[in-house]
Design a protein around this motif. Structure first.
Motif, PDB file in Angstrom:
ATOM      1  N   ALA A  89       0.955  -1.291  -0.061  1.00 25.13           N
ATOM      2  CA  ALA A  89      -0.056  -0.120   0.092  1.00 25.13           C
ATOM      3  C   ALA A  89       0.820   1.246   0.158  1.00 25.13           C
ATOM      4  CB  ALA A  89      -1.002  -0.061   1.205  1.00 25.13           C
ATOM      5  N   ILE A  90       0.674   2.089  -0.834  1.00 25.97           N
ATOM      6  CA  ILE A  90       1.321   3.418  -0.930  1.00 25.97           C
ATOM      7  C   ILE A  90       0.315   4.633  -0.805  1.00 25.97           C
ATOM      8  CG2 ILE A  90       2.816   4.924  -2.559  1.00 25.97           C
ATOM      9  CD1 ILE A  90       3.618   2.314  -3.870  1.00 25.97           C
ATOM     10  N   VAL A  91       0.525   5.381   0.264  1.00 25.56           N
ATOM     11  CA  VAL A  91      -0.280   6.659   0.514  1.00 25.56           C
ATOM     12  C   VAL A  91       0.408   7.831  -0.062  1.00 25.56           C
ATOM     13  CG1 VAL A  91      -1.501   7.783   2.316  1.00 25.56           C
ATOM     14  CG2 VAL A  91      -1.247   5.500   2.525  1.00 25.56           C
ATOM     15  N   GLY A  92      -0.209   8.435  -1.121  1.00 25.98           N
ATOM     16  CA  GLY A  92       0.337   9.786  -1.655  1.00 25.98           C
ATOM     17  C   GLY A  92       0.928   9.206  -3.341  1.00 25.98           C
ATOM     18  N   ALA A  93       0.271  10.201  -3.956  1.00 26.20           N
ATOM     19  CA  ALA A  93       0.210  10.106  -5.437  1.00 26.20           C
ATOM     20  C   ALA A  93       1.042  11.116  -6.316  1.00 26.20           C
ATOM     21  CB  ALA A  93      -0.987   9.927  -6.336  1.00 26.20           C
ATOM     22  N   GLY A  94       2.283  11.494  -5.653  1.00 28.99           N
ATOM     23  CA  GLY A  94       3.211  12.359  -6.001  1.00 28.99           C
ATOM     24  C   GLY A  94       4.416  11.969  -6.850  1.00 28.99           C
ATOM     25  N   GLN A  95       5.582  12.450  -7.181  1.00 23.39           N
ATOM     26  CA  GLN A  95       6.551  11.789  -7.692  1.00 23.39           C
ATOM     27  C   GLN A  95       6.896  10.388  -7.358  1.00 23.39           C
ATOM     28  OE1 GLN A  95       8.192  13.251 -10.668  1.00 23.39           O
ATOM     29  NE2 GLN A  95       9.477  11.249 -10.605  1.00 23.39           N
ATOM     30  N   PRO A 132      20.907  16.833 -20.892  1.00 19.96           N
ATOM     31  CA  PRO A 132      20.024  17.737 -20.344  1.00 19.96           C
ATOM     32  C   PRO A 132      19.161  17.368 -19.118  1.00 19.96           C
ATOM     33  CG  PRO A 132      19.278  16.564 -22.732  1.00 19.96           C
ATOM     34  CD  PRO A 132      20.740  16.181 -22.050  1.00 19.96           C
ATOM     35  N   ALA A 133      18.325  18.258 -18.765  1.00 19.89           N
ATOM     36  CA  ALA A 133      17.549  18.107 -17.661  1.00 19.89           C
ATOM     37  C   ALA A 133      16.017  18.547 -18.322  1.00 19.89           C
ATOM     38  CB  ALA A 133      17.707  19.074 -16.430  1.00 19.89           C
ATOM     39  N   TYR A 134      14.964  17.988 -17.849  1.00 26.06           N
ATOM     40  CA  TYR A 134      13.565  18.250 -18.138  1.00 26.06           C
ATOM     41  C   TYR A 134      12.593  18.797 -17.123  1.00 26.06           C
ATOM     42  CZ  TYR A 134      15.384  15.763 -22.038  1.00 26.06           C
ATOM     43  OH  TYR A 134      16.319  15.386 -23.241  1.00 26.06           O
ATOM     44  N   SER A 135      11.729  19.399 -17.337  1.00 23.04           N
ATOM     45  CA  SER A 135      10.882  19.888 -16.468  1.00 23.04           C
ATOM     46  C   SER A 135       9.306  19.719 -17.132  1.00 23.04           C
ATOM     47  CB  SER A 135      10.992  21.405 -15.888  1.00 23.04           C
ATOM     48  OG  SER A 135       9.836  21.720 -15.173  1.00 23.04           O
ATOM     49  N   VAL A 136       8.751  18.803 -16.846  1.00 19.29           N
ATOM     50  CA  VAL A 136       7.322  18.394 -17.205  1.00 19.29           C
ATOM     51  C   VAL A 136       6.261  18.745 -16.004  1.00 19.29           C
ATOM     52  CG1 VAL A 136       5.678  16.503 -17.932  1.00 19.29           C
ATOM     53  CG2 VAL A 136       8.151  16.554 -18.627  1.00 19.29           C
ATOM     54  N   ASP A 137       5.353  19.603 -16.240  1.00 15.96           N
ATOM     55  CA  ASP A 137       4.352  20.134 -15.132  1.00 15.96           C
ATOM     56  C   ASP A 137       3.724  18.851 -14.743  1.00 15.96           C
ATOM     57  OD1 ASP A 137       2.238  20.929 -13.968  1.00 15.96           O
ATOM     58  OD2 ASP A 137       1.451  22.071 -15.723  1.00 15.96           O
ATOM     59  N   GLN A 138       3.917  18.883 -13.280  1.00 18.60           N
ATOM     60  CA  GLN A 138       3.539  17.652 -12.520  1.00 18.60           C
ATOM     61  C   GLN A 138       1.992  17.579 -12.661  1.00 18.60           C
ATOM     62  OE1 GLN A 138       5.002  18.622  -8.445  1.00 18.60           O
ATOM     63  NE2 GLN A 138       7.024  17.452  -8.945  1.00 18.60           N
ATOM     64  N   ARG A 139       1.267  18.360 -12.974  1.00 21.62           N
ATOM     65  CA  ARG A 139      -0.169  18.187 -13.270  1.00 21.62           C
ATOM     66  C   ARG A 139      -0.283  17.105 -14.366  1.00 21.62           C
ATOM     67  NH1 ARG A 139      -2.380  24.314 -13.864  1.00 21.62           N
ATOM     68  NH2 ARG A 139      -0.682  24.196 -15.275  1.00 21.62           N
ATOM     69  N   VAL A 140       0.587  17.304 -15.482  1.00 21.84           N
ATOM     70  CA  VAL A 140       0.621  16.405 -16.710  1.00 21.84           C
ATOM     71  C   VAL A 140       1.014  15.054 -16.277  1.00 21.84           C
ATOM     72  CG1 VAL A 140       1.692  16.130 -18.929  1.00 21.84           C
ATOM     73  CG2 VAL A 140       0.784  18.416 -18.374  1.00 21.84           C
ATOM     74  N   THR A 169       3.280  -0.656   4.127  1.00 28.61           N
ATOM     75  CA  THR A 169       2.530   0.348   3.721  1.00 28.61           C
ATOM     76  C   THR A 169       3.646   1.531   3.804  1.00 28.61           C
ATOM     77  OG1 THR A 169       0.531  -0.501   4.989  1.00 28.61           O
ATOM     78  CG2 THR A 169       0.970   1.992   4.692  1.00 28.61           C
ATOM     79  N   VAL A 170       3.654   2.395   2.864  1.00 28.31           N
ATOM     80  CA  VAL A 170       4.596   3.355   2.576  1.00 28.31           C
ATOM     81  C   VAL A 170       3.665   4.507   2.302  1.00 28.31           C
ATOM     82  CG1 VAL A 170       6.230   4.237   0.933  1.00 28.31           C
ATOM     83  CG2 VAL A 170       6.097   1.955   1.388  1.00 28.31           C
ATOM     84  N   ILE A 171       4.215   5.594   3.249  1.00 32.14           N
ATOM     85  CA  ILE A 171       3.647   6.868   3.348  1.00 32.14           C
ATOM     86  C   ILE A 171       4.496   7.848   2.275  1.00 32.14           C
ATOM     87  CG2 ILE A 171       2.580   8.739   4.782  1.00 32.14           C
ATOM     88  CD1 ILE A 171       1.562   6.177   5.267  1.00 32.14           C
ATOM     89  N   ALA A 172       3.898   8.233   1.334  1.00 35.15           N
ATOM     90  CA  ALA A 172       4.405   9.077   0.150  1.00 35.15           C
ATOM     91  C   ALA A 172       3.931  10.646   0.296  1.00 35.15           C
ATOM     92  CB  ALA A 172       4.389   8.449  -0.947  1.00 35.15           C
ATOM     93  N   THR A 173       3.349  11.142   1.581  1.00 32.14           N
ATOM     94  CA  THR A 173       2.809  12.257   1.701  1.00 32.14           C
ATOM     95  C   THR A 173       3.151  12.744   3.053  1.00 32.14           C
ATOM     96  OG1 THR A 173       1.053  13.883   1.710  1.00 32.14           O
ATOM     97  CG2 THR A 173       0.550  11.585   2.335  1.00 32.14           C
ATOM     98  N   GLY A 174       3.785  14.083   3.260  1.00 29.58           N
ATOM     99  CA  GLY A 174       4.165  14.457   4.635  1.00 29.58           C
ATOM    100  C   GLY A 174       2.991  15.432   5.091  1.00 29.58           C
ATOM    101  N   LYS A 175       1.876  15.674   4.649  1.00 29.27           N
ATOM    102  CA  LYS A 175       1.149  16.580   4.904  1.00 29.27           C
ATOM    103  C   LYS A 175       0.179  15.957   6.349  1.00 29.27           C
ATOM    104  CE  LYS A 175      -0.223  18.076   0.052  1.00 29.27           C
ATOM    105  NZ  LYS A 175      -1.196  18.092  -0.884  1.00 29.27           N
ATOM    106  N   GLY A 176      -0.037  17.200   6.816  1.00 23.43           N
ATOM    107  CA  GLY A 176      -0.852  16.832   8.269  1.00 23.43           C
ATOM    108  C   GLY A 176      -0.585  15.907   9.232  1.00 23.43           C
ATOM    109  N   GLY A 212      13.904  15.618  -8.059  1.00 26.41           N
ATOM    110  CA  GLY A 212      14.790  14.533  -8.434  1.00 26.41           C
ATOM    111  C   GLY A 212      14.990  13.571  -7.274  1.00 26.41           C
ATOM    112  N   SER A 213      15.051  14.362  -6.212  1.00 27.15           N
ATOM    113  CA  SER A 213      15.353  13.506  -5.160  1.00 27.15           C
ATOM    114  C   SER A 213      14.038  12.628  -4.769  1.00 27.15           C
ATOM    115  CB  SER A 213      15.223  14.698  -3.924  1.00 27.15           C
ATOM    116  OG  SER A 213      16.515  15.275  -3.731  1.00 27.15           O
ATOM    117  N   ALA A 214      12.855  12.781  -4.735  1.00 24.52           N
ATOM    118  CA  ALA A 214      11.666  11.945  -5.024  1.00 24.52           C
ATOM    119  C   ALA A 214      11.911  10.894  -5.888  1.00 24.52           C
ATOM    120  CB  ALA A 214      10.340  12.799  -5.282  1.00 24.52           C
ATOM    121  N   ALA A 215      12.392  10.999  -6.971  1.00 20.67           N
ATOM    122  CA  ALA A 215      12.598   9.997  -7.947  1.00 20.67           C
ATOM    123  C   ALA A 215      13.715   9.073  -7.750  1.00 20.67           C
ATOM    124  CB  ALA A 215      12.884  10.530  -9.350  1.00 20.67           C
TER     125      ALA A 215
END
Length: 416
Positions: free
Chosen positions: A5-11, A99-107, A143-150, A313-316
Motif C-alpha cells: 500500500a502506498i499513500v500519496g500520488a506524487g513523484q 539535459p534536464a527536463y521539467s514536465v508540469d507535475q499536473r501532466v 505500507t509506505v507513506i509518500a505524503t508529509g501533509k498533516g 529529482g530527490s523523490a525519483a
C-alpha cells in the motif's frame, strides 16, 4: 505476489507504485485527487529533473513526455551588481553533460495515475488519516507513506541533527508563463542570486494548455528572504497581480531576465502559486495505533527548500532506491531494521543534497565566492559546478572546506 500500500500520488509514490506493479506486485495507491482534478488544479512545483533522476523514469519506461519537453541544456548563474544598475557582479554559464527536463507535475501525475489504473492497480480516492492508514495496513505486507501533509507527516519524528531550521527560510512565488523569449545561447536554469534578498529562477518546461494540447512554457520562481525586499507576496490573491509584482521585482533586480519574460502571459488560470517550506528531515519509521509499522518515502522524510532544484529529482531517486530494496527483500518480512536500512540507502545520497541546500540558504562564505568568481574565467570550473547539480555529492568536500575549494579550482582550471 506481496501486497504493498502506498499513500500519496506524487513523484515518489506514483513512481514506486508503477515500478512495483511492473514487477507483478499487488499495489494499492491512495490519492486525494482524480487525474482530472490533478490536471485542472493549481501548479505544484518547478519540478526540474536532472539526468540521473531522469534515468530512474526511463528504466521503468515512464518518460512519456520527454521527447516533447524542451530540454534544459545548461545552467546560467548571475549575481546582480550591488548598485542594481543592470550590470552583473558575477556571471557564468555552462552546459550540462546531459539535459534536464521539467514536465508540469499536473501532466505527469495525472498521466501516471491513469496508467496505474489501466494496468489494474487499485486506487482509493480519499484524504488519508492515521485511522484509515491503520485499517489499510492490516491487509498489506508493507505500507509506505509518500505524503508529509498533516497528521500523517507528524507520525514521523523530527531528526534534529539534520534539521537546523524550524521556520521557512524563503517565501516563494511561482508562475508558469507562455509567450516568453528563449535564452539566446542555450536553454538553461537561470539562477540569479540576489544577496540579502533571495533568488530568482527561470527554466523551460512542458505543460498542458486549457484546450488540452501540450505546450512549452517558462517556470519563473522567486525565493524571498523573509522580511527582505523580495518578500512582498503575502497579501496578493489575484494571479494577475502576482505576475505583475513578480515582473516588477525582476525588472529591478535582474533586468536581463525581465527582458525575456516581460510580455509573457500565464499559461492557465491555475498557473501561479505562493507558499513557504520549512526544511527538515524526519525519522523513517513510524508506528500506527495498532502497532503496525509504516515506512516514509520522499518528502515525507526529507524536505528541502527549492533553492537547489532537487525536490522532484530527490523523490525519483527515493522511489528507485525503495523499489530496488523491496524487490531484493523477496518474501522476507518488512521489519523495522529493513525499513531503516532502506531509508539509509537513500540517505547516503540525500544527505549531500540536504547539506548543499541548507548551505545555499545562508550567505556564501569566501571560499565559495572564490569558486564562483573563478567560474567566470575558467570554463572547467563552471562546467564542474554546473554538472554537480546532477550529482550533489560532487559539491563536497569543497563546499565546506576552503582548502578543498582551492584544490577544486586548481583541478578544473586546466579543463575545458
Amino acid at each position: 505476489m506481496r501486497k504493498i500500500a502506498i499513500v500519496g500520488a506524487g513523484q515518489a509514490g506514483l513512481q514506486l507504485a508503477l515500478g512495483l506493479q511492473d514487477q507483478g506486485y499487488t499495489v494499492t495507491l491512495v490519492s486525494e485527487r482524480t487525474p482530472e482534478q490533478i490536471e485542472t488544479g493549481r501548479v505544484m512545483s518547478t519540478q526540474a529533473l536532472f539526468h540521473d533522476a531522469c534515468l530512474t523514469e526511463r528504466q521503468l519506461n515512464l518518460n512519456f513526455w520527454e521527447e516533447m519537453c524542451p530540454p534544459v541544456e545548461g545552467i546560467a548563474f548571475s549575481v546582480p551588481h550591488p548598485d542594481l544598475n543592470g550590470d552583473k557582479a558575477v556571471a557564468f554559464a555552462a552546459r550540462l553533460d546531459h539535459p534536464a527536463y521539467s514536465v508540469d507535475q499536473r501532466v505527469k501525475f495525472a498521466g501516471w495515475l491513469r496508467v496505474f489504473k489501466e494496468r489494474g492497480g487499485t486506487v482509493i480516492l480519499e484524504q488519508a488519516d492515521v485511522q484509515s492508514v491503520d485499517q489499510l495496513s492490516e491487509g498489506h505486507d508493507l505500507t509506505v507513506i509518500a505524503t508529509g501533509k498533516g497528521e500523517l507527516g507528524r507520525l514521523f519524528a523530527r531528526d534534529d541533527v539534520h534539521s537546523p531550521y524550524r521556520a521557512p527560510q524563503r517565501h516563494l512565488a511561482l508562475a508558469y508563463l507562455k509567450n516568453t523569449v528563449p535564452r539566446p545561447e542555450h536553454s538553461a536554469v537561470s539562477f540569479n542570486l540576489i544577496p540579502g534578498a533571495g533568488e530568482c529562477f527561470l527554466l523551460p518546461g512542458l505543460t498542458r494548455s486549457p484546450d488540452g494540447s501540450l505546450q512549452p512554457y517558462e517556470n519563473v520562481l522567486i525565493e524571498a528572504v523573509p522580511g527582505g525586499p523580495l518578500d512582498v507576496f503575502e497579501n496578493i490573491t489575484s494571479p494577475d497581480e502576482l505576475l505583475s509584482t513578480m515582473l516588477q521585482l525582476m525588472q529591478t533586480f535582474c533586468p536581463w531576465e525581465y527582458e525575456r519574460i516581460k510580455d509573457g502571459e500565464l499559461t492557465d488560470p491555475q498557473a501561479t502559486l505562493t507558499g513557504r517550506v520549512t526544511p527538515q528531515v524526519r525519522r523513517p519509521v513510524a508506528a500506527l495505533p495498532s502497532g503496525r509499522l509504516v515506512l516514509g518515502l520522499g518528502d515525507t522524510l526529507v524536505v528541502n527548500d527549492p533553492i537547489t532544484g532537487q525536490g522532484a529529482g530527490s523523490a525519483a531517486r527515493a522511489a528507485a532506491t525503495y523499489l530496488e530494496s523491496i524487490l531484493r527483500r523477496a518474501e522476507r518480512p518488512f521489519n523495522r531494521s529493513w525499513m531503516q536500512d532502506t531509508f539509509g540507502a537513500y540517505w547516503d545520497h540525500a544527505r549531500f543534497t540536504t547539506a548543499w541546500t541548507n548551505a545555499m540558504l545562508g550567505p556564501p562564505p569566501p571560499h565559495v565566492l572564490a569558486v564562483l568568481t573563478a567560474a567566470q574565467t575558467q570554463p572547467g570550473v563552471a562546467h564542474a559546478f554546473v554538472n554537480a547539480f546532477n550529482h550533489p555529492p560532487h559539491f563536497f568536500p569543497w563546499l565546506t572546506s576552503p582548502e578543498e575549494a582551492a584544490a577544486f579550482v586548481d583541478r578544473h582550471s586546466t579543463s575545458a
